[in-house]
Design a protein around this motif. Structure first.
Motif, mmCIF file in Angstrom:
data_model
loop_
_atom_site.group_PDB
_atom_site.id
_atom_site.type_symbol
_atom_site.label_atom_id
_atom_site.label_comp_id
_atom_site.label_asym_id
_atom_site.label_seq_id
_atom_site.Cartn_x
_atom_site.Cartn_y
_atom_site.Cartn_z
ATOM 1 N N PRO A 1 0.811 -1.228 0.000
ATOM 2 C CA PRO A 1 0.000 0.000 0.000
ATOM 3 C C PRO A 1 0.840 1.272 0.000
ATOM 4 O O PRO A 1 0.459 2.269 -0.610
ATOM 5 N N LEU A 2 2.010 1.237 0.642
ATOM 6 C CA LEU A 2 2.873 2.417 0.624
ATOM 7 C C LEU A 2 3.362 2.701 -0.794
ATOM 8 O O LEU A 2 3.366 3.857 -1.240
ATOM 9 N N LEU A 3 3.756 1.656 -1.514
ATOM 10 C CA LEU A 3 4.191 1.837 -2.902
ATOM 11 C C LEU A 3 3.075 2.422 -3.771
ATOM 12 O O LEU A 3 3.292 3.369 -4.529
ATOM 13 N N ILE A 4 1.887 1.862 -3.653
ATOM 14 C CA ILE A 4 0.777 2.293 -4.512
ATOM 15 C C ILE A 4 0.325 3.707 -4.156
ATOM 16 O O ILE A 4 0.266 4.599 -5.017
ATOM 17 N N PHE A 5 0.003 3.924 -2.889
ATOM 18 C CA PHE A 5 -0.489 5.241 -2.484
ATOM 19 C C PHE A 5 0.594 6.302 -2.654
ATOM 20 O O PHE A 5 0.311 7.432 -3.068
ATOM 21 N N GLY A 6 1.826 5.936 -2.315
ATOM 22 C CA GLY A 6 2.923 6.891 -2.445
ATOM 23 C C GLY A 6 3.148 7.293 -3.887
ATOM 24 O O GLY A 6 3.327 8.475 -4.197
ATOM 25 N N PHE A 7 3.130 6.326 -4.786
ATOM 26 C CA PHE A 7 3.313 6.647 -6.201
ATOM 27 C C PHE A 7 2.202 7.561 -6.698
ATOM 28 O O PHE A 7 2.452 8.565 -7.382
ATOM 29 N N LEU A 8 0.950 7.240 -6.363
ATOM 30 C CA LEU A 8 -0.177 8.041 -6.831
ATOM 31 C C LEU A 8 -0.127 9.466 -6.284
ATOM 32 O O LEU A 8 -0.534 10.417 -6.960
ATOM 33 N N ALA A 9 0.384 9.617 -5.080
ATOM 34 C CA ALA A 9 0.501 10.960 -4.497
ATOM 35 C C ALA A 9 1.723 11.697 -5.021
ATOM 36 O O ALA A 9 1.683 12.909 -5.240
ATOM 37 N N ALA A 10 2.827 10.978 -5.241
ATOM 38 C CA ALA A 10 4.091 11.620 -5.627
ATOM 39 C C ALA A 10 4.143 11.981 -7.101
ATOM 40 O O ALA A 10 4.947 12.831 -7.495
ATOM 41 N N VAL A 11 3.304 11.374 -7.924
ATOM 42 C CA VAL A 11 3.369 11.617 -9.358
ATOM 43 C C VAL A 11 3.029 13.064 -9.696
ATOM 44 O O VAL A 11 3.401 13.558 -10.763
ATOM 45 N N ARG A 12 2.379 13.779 -8.803
ATOM 46 C CA ARG A 12 2.054 15.193 -9.005
ATOM 47 C C ARG A 12 3.238 16.110 -8.689
ATOM 48 O O ARG A 12 3.159 17.306 -8.924
ATOM 49 N N GLY A 13 4.308 15.560 -8.136
ATOM 50 C CA GLY A 13 5.483 16.369 -7.814
ATOM 51 C C GLY A 13 6.089 15.941 -6.489
ATOM 52 O O GLY A 13 5.371 15.816 -5.490
ATOM 53 N N LEU A 14 7.394 15.716 -6.488
ATOM 54 C CA LEU A 14 8.050 15.201 -5.288
ATOM 55 C C LEU A 14 8.122 16.226 -4.164
ATOM 56 O O LEU A 14 8.006 15.868 -2.988
ATOM 57 N N ALA A 15 8.328 17.501 -4.501
ATOM 58 C CA ALA A 15 8.443 18.514 -3.441
ATOM 59 C C ALA A 15 7.142 18.588 -2.640
ATOM 60 O O ALA A 15 7.153 18.587 -1.405
ATOM 61 N N ARG A 16 6.040 18.626 -3.345
ATOM 62 C CA ARG A 16 4.745 18.662 -2.666
ATOM 63 C C ARG A 16 4.492 17.373 -1.903
ATOM 64 O O ARG A 16 3.980 17.385 -0.779
#
Length: 196
Positions: free
Chosen positions: A63-78
């Motif tokens: 779940p960390l991989l999936i949720f993290g990827f979906l959230a991080a794809v909008r920009g790593l700084a944010r």
């Protein structure tokens, strides 16, 4: 893609720490969250990367991989800002409310926080694509919401609950401004949201 590489690196770090420390080893005993001890309050940060055994770290990995990827794809700084909000809210919630003598660690607070963030981000920003992502995440993983209830001994429902709250707060505090949404619709951008 940067988001995927970042999340893989995060997971590798968690697995390396578990390999070094072992189940309930000295690192997690030292840097887990021990409630209401002022000397321990900063342990909310390392505790998010430490686990109590391989089953624990494995349960958080996918779940960390999936949720993290979906959230991080909008920009790593944010994304890093979102994760920091989640860790602080989840960690302080555990520090304030966990039972005396307990020791809490693990990435599940971040998992629940990212889940909450993905659920509400699209509605907060009025972005059709992010709303679709949030609804999809809810349909596929909504059963994890039972984890915010005190139903299982030895599981930090406090970390789950406050992580979820932290993710929702992060969606509001770190939302894109209307100007930033408008830039997405500029030539060469990815297109405007129909609700912008």
């Amino acid at each position: 893609m940067a988001a995927g590489a970042f999340m893989l690196s995060w997971v590798v770090l968690m697995w390396l720490l578990e390999a070094i420390d072992g189940p309930a080893g000295p690192i997690v005993r030292e840097y887990g969250i021990q409630p209401r001890d002022l000397d321990e309050v900063l342990d909310i940060f390392p505790a998010a990367f430490l686990h109590f055994g391989w089953d624990h770290v494995m349960a958080n990995t996918v779940p960390l991989l999936i949720f993290g990827f979906l959230a991080a794809v909008r920009g790593l700084a944010r994304f890093i800002g979102v994760v920091l909000v989640i860790i602080v809210v989840s960690g302080l919630g555990v520090w304030l409310t966990a039972p005396d003598g307990s020791n809490t660690a693990g990435a599940s607070g971040v998992v629940f926080g990212l889940f909450g963030y993905l659920l509400v981000r699209g509605f907060v920003e009025r972005d059709a694509l992010d709303i679709t992502v949030g609804i999809t995440v809810l349909l596929l993983y909504g059963s994890i919401l039972w984890g915010v209830l005190p139903t299982a001994a030895g599981v930090s429902w406090q970390g789950h609950l406050f992580g979820l709250i932290g993710g929702v707060l992060a969606a509001f505090w770190l939302r894109r401004t209307p100007q930033r949404r408008a830039v997405r619709g500029a030539p060469g951008g990815i297109g405007p949201s129909p609700w912008s």
